[in-house]
Design a protein around this motif. Sequence first.
Motif, PDB file in Angstrom:
ATOM      1  N   THR A 126       9.642   0.123  -3.656  1.00 48.18           N
ATOM      2  CA  THR A 126       9.526   1.333  -4.485  1.00 48.18           C
ATOM      3  C   THR A 126       9.449   2.569  -3.586  1.00 48.18           C
ATOM      4  O   THR A 126       8.949   2.497  -2.459  1.00 48.18           O
ATOM      5  N   ASP A 127       9.894   3.696  -4.084  1.00 45.94           N
ATOM      6  CA  ASP A 127       9.842   4.932  -3.299  1.00 45.94           C
ATOM      7  C   ASP A 127       8.394   5.345  -2.996  1.00 45.94           C
ATOM      8  O   ASP A 127       8.108   5.850  -1.925  1.00 45.94           O
ATOM      9  N   GLY A 128       7.517   5.159  -3.976  1.00 44.14           N
ATOM     10  CA  GLY A 128       6.145   5.638  -3.784  1.00 44.14           C
ATOM     11  C   GLY A 128       5.179   4.491  -3.582  1.00 44.14           C
ATOM     12  O   GLY A 128       5.570   3.335  -3.700  1.00 44.14           O
ATOM     13  N   PRO A 129       3.912   4.797  -3.274  1.00 48.05           N
ATOM     14  CA  PRO A 129       3.325   6.144  -3.122  1.00 48.05           C
ATOM     15  C   PRO A 129       3.631   6.848  -1.803  1.00 48.05           C
ATOM     16  O   PRO A 129       3.429   8.047  -1.692  1.00 48.05           O
ATOM     17  N   GLY A 130       4.104   6.163  -0.789  1.00 41.92           N
ATOM     18  CA  GLY A 130       4.492   6.837   0.458  1.00 41.92           C
ATOM     19  C   GLY A 130       3.352   6.948   1.458  1.00 41.92           C
ATOM     20  O   GLY A 130       2.220   6.535   1.200  1.00 41.92           O
ATOM     21  N   PHE A 131       3.678   7.531   2.616  1.00 42.76           N
ATOM     22  CA  PHE A 131       2.763   7.485   3.765  1.00 42.76           C
ATOM     23  C   PHE A 131       1.631   8.497   3.717  1.00 42.76           C
ATOM     24  O   PHE A 131       0.725   8.456   4.538  1.00 42.76           O
ATOM     25  N   THR A 132       1.678   9.419   2.750  1.00 40.89           N
ATOM     26  CA  THR A 132       0.564  10.363   2.637  1.00 40.89           C
ATOM     27  C   THR A 132      -0.519   9.805   1.709  1.00 40.89           C
ATOM     28  O   THR A 132      -1.466  10.502   1.371  1.00 40.89           O
ATOM     29  N   PHE A 175       0.806  -1.225   0.000  1.00 39.62           N
ATOM     30  CA  PHE A 175       0.000   0.000   0.000  1.00 39.62           C
ATOM     31  C   PHE A 175       0.843   1.281   0.000  1.00 39.62           C
ATOM     32  O   PHE A 175       0.639   2.152  -0.831  1.00 39.62           O
ATOM     33  N   TYR A 176       1.807   1.412   0.901  1.00 41.51           N
ATOM     34  CA  TYR A 176       2.666   2.612   0.930  1.00 41.51           C
ATOM     35  C   TYR A 176       3.836   2.475  -0.039  1.00 41.51           C
ATOM     36  O   TYR A 176       4.525   3.448  -0.339  1.00 41.51           O
ATOM     37  N   PHE A 177       4.082   1.247  -0.484  1.00 39.75           N
ATOM     38  CA  PHE A 177       5.115   0.937  -1.493  1.00 39.75           C
ATOM     39  C   PHE A 177       4.882  -0.490  -1.965  1.00 39.75           C
ATOM     40  O   PHE A 177       4.065  -1.216  -1.385  1.00 39.75           O
ATOM     41  N   HIS A 178       5.571  -0.879  -3.027  1.00 34.23           N
ATOM     42  CA  HIS A 178       5.524  -2.265  -3.491  1.00 34.23           C
ATOM     43  C   HIS A 178       6.846  -2.933  -3.153  1.00 34.23           C
ATOM     44  O   HIS A 178       7.896  -2.294  -3.204  1.00 34.23           O
ATOM     45  N   HIS A 233      -1.329  15.047   9.702  1.00 37.37           N
ATOM     46  CA  HIS A 233      -1.957  14.121  10.663  1.00 37.37           C
ATOM     47  C   HIS A 233      -1.369  12.715  10.624  1.00 37.37           C
ATOM     48  O   HIS A 233      -1.965  11.784  11.162  1.00 37.37           O
ATOM     49  N   LEU A 234      -0.213  12.575  10.012  1.00 39.96           N
ATOM     50  CA  LEU A 234       0.405  11.245   9.930  1.00 39.96           C
ATOM     51  C   LEU A 234       0.547  10.634  11.331  1.00 39.96           C
ATOM     52  O   LEU A 234       0.955  11.312  12.268  1.00 39.96           O
ATOM     53  N   GLY A 235       0.178   9.378  11.440  1.00 40.62           N
ATOM     54  CA  GLY A 235       0.399   8.625  12.679  1.00 40.62           C
ATOM     55  C   GLY A 235      -0.636   8.832  13.771  1.00 40.62           C
ATOM     56  O   GLY A 235      -0.590   8.184  14.810  1.00 40.62           O
ATOM     57  N   GLU A 236      -1.580   9.772  13.554  1.00 39.46           N
ATOM     58  CA  GLU A 236      -2.502  10.099  14.640  1.00 39.46           C
ATOM     59  C   GLU A 236      -3.609   9.063  14.829  1.00 39.46           C
ATOM     60  O   GLU A 236      -4.155   8.924  15.915  1.00 39.46           O
ATOM     61  N   SER A 237      -3.973   8.375  13.757  1.00 38.08           N
ATOM     62  CA  SER A 237      -5.039   7.380  13.912  1.00 38.08           C
ATOM     63  C   SER A 237      -4.660   6.082  13.210  1.00 38.08           C
ATOM     64  O   SER A 237      -3.754   6.046  12.377  1.00 38.08           O
ATOM     65  N   LEU A 238      -5.378   5.032  13.578  1.00 36.87           N
ATOM     66  CA  LEU A 238      -5.075   3.708  13.026  1.00 36.87           C
ATOM     67  C   LEU A 238      -5.542   3.631  11.580  1.00 36.87           C
ATOM     68  O   LEU A 238      -6.716   3.843  11.284  1.00 36.87           O
ATOM     69  N   LYS A 239      -4.611   3.348  10.664  1.00 41.11           N
ATOM     70  CA  LYS A 239      -4.957   3.189   9.252  1.00 41.11           C
ATOM     71  C   LYS A 239      -4.959   1.703   8.918  1.00 41.11           C
ATOM     72  O   LYS A 239      -4.042   0.970   9.319  1.00 41.11           O
ATOM     73  N   LEU A 240      -5.997   1.288   8.213  1.00 36.24           N
ATOM     74  CA  LEU A 240      -6.107  -0.122   7.835  1.00 36.24           C
ATOM     75  C   LEU A 240      -6.185  -0.238   6.322  1.00 36.24           C
ATOM     76  O   LEU A 240      -6.822   0.591   5.668  1.00 36.24           O
ATOM     77  N   PRO A 241      -5.559  -1.280   5.761  1.00 32.89           N
ATOM     78  CA  PRO A 241      -5.727  -1.503   4.328  1.00 32.89           C
ATOM     79  C   PRO A 241      -7.173  -1.929   4.055  1.00 32.89           C
ATOM     80  O   PRO A 241      -7.852  -2.425   4.958  1.00 32.89           O
ATOM     81  N   ALA A 242      -7.629  -1.707   2.838  1.00 33.22           N
ATOM     82  CA  ALA A 242      -9.038  -1.907   2.479  1.00 33.22           C
ATOM     83  C   ALA A 242      -9.585  -3.268   2.927  1.00 33.22           C
ATOM     84  O   ALA A 242     -10.713  -3.354   3.420  1.00 33.22           O
ATOM     85  N   GLN A 243      -8.757  -4.320   2.817  1.00 28.45           N
ATOM     86  CA  GLN A 243      -9.292  -5.658   3.124  1.00 28.45           C
ATOM     87  C   GLN A 243      -9.627  -5.828   4.605  1.00 28.45           C
ATOM     88  O   GLN A 243     -10.405  -6.706   4.965  1.00 28.45           O
ATOM     89  N   TYR A 244      -9.017  -4.985   5.478  1.00 21.07           N
ATOM     90  CA  TYR A 244      -9.294  -5.119   6.913  1.00 21.07           C
ATOM     91  C   TYR A 244     -10.270  -4.067   7.435  1.00 21.07           C
ATOM     92  O   TYR A 244     -10.694  -4.143   8.580  1.00 21.07           O
ATOM     93  N   GLU A 245     -10.609  -3.090   6.612  1.00 14.99           N
ATOM     94  CA  GLU A 245     -11.484  -2.006   7.061  1.00 14.99           C
ATOM     95  C   GLU A 245     -12.833  -2.548   7.587  1.00 14.99           C
ATOM     96  O   GLU A 245     -13.312  -2.085   8.631  1.00 14.99           O
ATOM     97  N   PRO A 246     -13.438  -3.567   6.938  1.00 14.11           N
ATOM     98  CA  PRO A 246     -14.702  -4.097   7.479  1.00 14.11           C
ATOM     99  C   PRO A 246     -14.547  -4.692   8.884  1.00 14.11           C
ATOM    100  O   PRO A 246     -15.533  -4.858   9.598  1.00 14.11           O
TER     101      PRO A 246
END
Length: 312
Positions: free
Chosen positions: A269-275, A250-253, A282-295
């Motif tokens: 890979t350098d991209g796409p990165g953490f933004t 997600f943040y890189f391959h 607001h980086l790091g302030e809340s829990l980010k989940l990849p799409a498959q775990y969002e449910p």
Amino acid sequence: MKLRGIHHITAIASEPQHNLDFYAGVLGLRFVKRTVNFDDPSSYHFYFGDRTGRPGTAITFFPWPGARRGSRGVGQVTATSFAIPTTALEFWKSRFKDQRVLCEQTATRFGDEVLRVADPDGLLVELITSPHLDDVDLAYKSGVPREFAIHGFHAPTLEMKRFGRSEKLLQMLGFELLNEQNGRRRFAVNERSTSGKIDIVERADGEFGLNSAGTVHHIAFRCADEAEQEQWRSVIVDLGLHVTPIIDRFYFHSIYFREPNGILFEIATDGPGFTADEPVEHLGESLKLPAQYEPHRAEIERILPPISLDRP
Ligand code: ZN
């Protein structure tokens, strides 16, 4: 074609809050991503770095509460090293003293000063002075004044049984031998960049390390984009090494393979990165989940231990 230096280093920790307090608190890095281990969403994956977690600055952890300590040894990155300004040595010595972190100044290494500490899980961390610092973005809130701040990686140490085949692989990846001192060989893909360097040491009778809390899991190197990554994958296949398919982190391959001495390498890979999924402020302030775990967010948040960014 050559790699562009270190992308990130990933290690194993135990208590998430202690890990956060050390890297964001004591070392003053920015906590740039709070997510889960994509292969095991019941545990955290933390990322620390400069303001955006630029490749070359990012140290990441899998904190496993209650994890037993591993042991450092052959087949591992045995010291994770960061660059600091030459004027910052005394600042860091007194900061570690104030924070009750045991710190040792070792012999100079290729002319640079080295401070050595252990993180709360025993991971060996070094701060190495350098007259040339990588261009990093320090415009974020930190307990460490910017003039003394960490500027990304500086030549971590990789421990090997025998240099032979690993050294040949490093050369294939674009690393050149820069220098040698007391059996330590410094390789670089970019002589002017601290995060473009690694050190290898040979311990023919050394024990293999045991990978658990307080040890490095893998080291990742930078490639430009997916096209270059495909090419690297073919090169590694042709060398007869077992390499994973390209994995979307997600943040890189990423691709992963073990180099001949058993150290787990990643090419990312350098991209796409953490933004990619939250704004830079607001980086790091809340829990980010990849799409498959969002449910499963509610369930995942129930399992993960709470952490606080606001501790003194
Ligand atoms: Zn990685």
